[in-house]
Design an enzyme around this catalytic site. Structure first.
Site, mmCIF file in Angstrom:
data_model
loop_
_atom_site.group_PDB
_atom_site.id
_atom_site.type_symbol
_atom_site.label_atom_id
_atom_site.label_comp_id
_atom_site.label_asym_id
_atom_site.label_seq_id
_atom_site.Cartn_x
_atom_site.Cartn_y
_atom_site.Cartn_z
ATOM 1 N N LYS A 6 -4.589 -8.934 -7.317
ATOM 2 C CA LYS A 6 -5.666 -9.230 -6.382
ATOM 3 C C LYS A 6 -6.996 -8.280 -6.873
ATOM 4 O O LYS A 6 -6.716 -7.196 -7.212
ATOM 5 C CB LYS A 6 -5.620 -9.105 -4.892
ATOM 6 N N LYS A 26 0.709 -1.134 0.064
ATOM 7 C CA LYS A 26 0.009 0.145 0.081
ATOM 8 C C LYS A 26 0.922 1.211 -0.031
ATOM 9 O O LYS A 26 0.647 2.402 -0.805
ATOM 10 C CB LYS A 26 -1.088 -0.155 1.177
ATOM 11 N N LYS A 55 -11.562 -3.688 -3.946
ATOM 12 C CA LYS A 55 -12.509 -2.690 -4.176
ATOM 13 C C LYS A 55 -11.875 -1.220 -4.155
ATOM 14 O O LYS A 55 -12.701 -0.470 -4.811
ATOM 15 C CB LYS A 55 -13.400 -2.585 -2.780
#
Ligand code: TYM
Length: 370
Positions: A232, A147, A235
């Site tokens: 992956k 991230k 959302k």
């Protein structure tokens, strides 16, 4: 702990040690049965509409576990603020996530469903765990590295200590089974390290915090992006074409599946033929999860088909499974007051379980009680 009493000084029934016995006083259901069951905890961030990945990797398994476990499911809004977020939409996103979970089959009369910021015990235990976890352990977390990337100096300290809060979520309930997708495996291993260090440092090695068993179940524990079979499905991916949202309508689902990246070969007839074909593996895994089978049996049925043909069959199946969820979610969102009441009730039940456990943890750490 061998005086016939549990750690809160309550007499143990029949002298039997049962760490999972914390009767939720104000629960709605036959909790008498439930207290003998293993406790499950899991969470989901209200950071967007849940995807097919969330559904197949986690939520579908949460629904099944309700049959024979004491389940606690949490919309983790504290985790949602570890990344830049919009304060104007967070409350509604939390409500929408609760509606999605109920629409997908979480029964709030059987399971405890609540949102994380409503139960302060999570934060108190998270702080203790932040002081137990070692920097070196956090430095190894791949999700933080993914991230934050090269720009880690600009990310919040909350994103860095995220796994300590996650450990607190689970251990505040002495939950022992945690159904998650494959991407959460490392965080659960860290939670076990934290539990063991706490037990060692503050409980003379006694198992105050139990070890967690990750439940990473089924053929879709890692659903991949429709645009890139090595990434992956998420959302928060900037491309909406990369994922199926639980609220997508039939045409959108059909279009996204039609456009999903594939290779030119027809489907193989056995799993060895999926080697080096991540997109094919992903579309087979999705079908297998939706039909409760595995890759091999889907390939026995559809091996040899071209993708054009297979994608139509898969899209029809997805529409049949997801449309009722989207419809129920829309219906539930028409009555926000009912969702809020469900979450309020769930928070009360969650607090009744977590409070004595976290108080005991605070006592073991040595805080003054006046
Ligand atoms: P979150 O919100 O990212 O995802 C919720 C659940 O969905 C799973 N998942 C997937 N499974 C398969 N394929 C995918 N593409 C996919 N994407 C997401 C995740 O593994 C997860 O199980 N840290 C957690 C939330 C959390 C939590 C907890 C979980 C907070 N506290 C305590 C378990 C226990 C998260 O970010 O989930």
């Amino acid at each position: 702990m061998n005086d016939g009493r549990d750690f809160r000084g309550r007499a143990r029934s029949g002298g039997r040690v049962d760490r999972h016995r914390f009767p939720p006083e104000n629960a709605a259901l036959p909790f008498s049965e439930r207290t003998a069951m293993q406790r499950v905890f899991s969470g989901i961030q209200p950071t967007g509409i849940p995807t097919l990945g969330n559904y197949l990797g986690a939520v579908r398994n949460w629904v099944k576990l309700q049959e024979d476990h004491d389940c606690i499911y949490c919309v983790v809004d504290l985790h949602a603020i570890t990344m830049t977020h919009d304060p104007k939409t967070l409350a509604q996103a939390t409500r929408e996530m609760a509606a999605a979970l109920i629409a997908a089959g979480i029964d709030p009369t059987r399971s405890t469903l609540f949102h994380q910021s409503a139960v302060s015990a999570h934060l108190r235990l998270a702080w203790i765990f932040e002081c137990v976890v070692r920097l070196g352990w956090l430095n190894r977390m791949t999700q933080f590295k993914d991230k934050a990337g090269k720009d880690r100096e600009n990310f919040s300290a909350g994103l860095y200590t995220y796994p300590a809060l996650m450990a607190a979520d689970i251990l505040a309930y002495h939950a022992t089974r945690v159904p998650v997708g494959d991407d959460q495996r490392q965080h659960l291993e860290l939670a076990n390290d934290i539990a063991q260090k706490f037990n060692f440092d503050f409980c003379a090695g006694e198992t105050f915090f139990p070890l967690i068993e990750p439940l990473i179940l089924g053929p879709a524990a890692r659903v991949m992006s429709l645009r890139d079979g090595t990434k992956k499905m998420s959302k928060s991916d900037p491309s909406d074409q990369s994922r199926i949202n639980l609220t997508d309508d039939a045409d959108t689902i059909a279009l996204k599946i039609r456009r999903a990246k594939t290779d030119p070969e027809p489907l193989p007839s056995d799993t060895a033929g999926l080697e080096g074909r991540p997109e094919a593996r992903n579309l087979i895994g999705i079908y297998a999860a939706l039909t409760d089978t595995d890759h091999a049996s889907v390939l026995r049925e559809h091996g040899g088909r071209g993708f054009g043909d297979y994608k139509k069959i898969l899209a029809d199946l997805l529409v049949a499974k997801l449309e009722p969820i989207a419809e129920e979610m829309r219906r539930l969102l028409g009555d926000a007051a009912t969702i809020d009441a469900i979450l309020r009730d769930g928070a009360g039940r969650a607090e009744a379980i977590a409070e004595p456990i976290v108080r005991e943890a605070e006592k073991r750490v040595g805080f003054l009680r006046v």
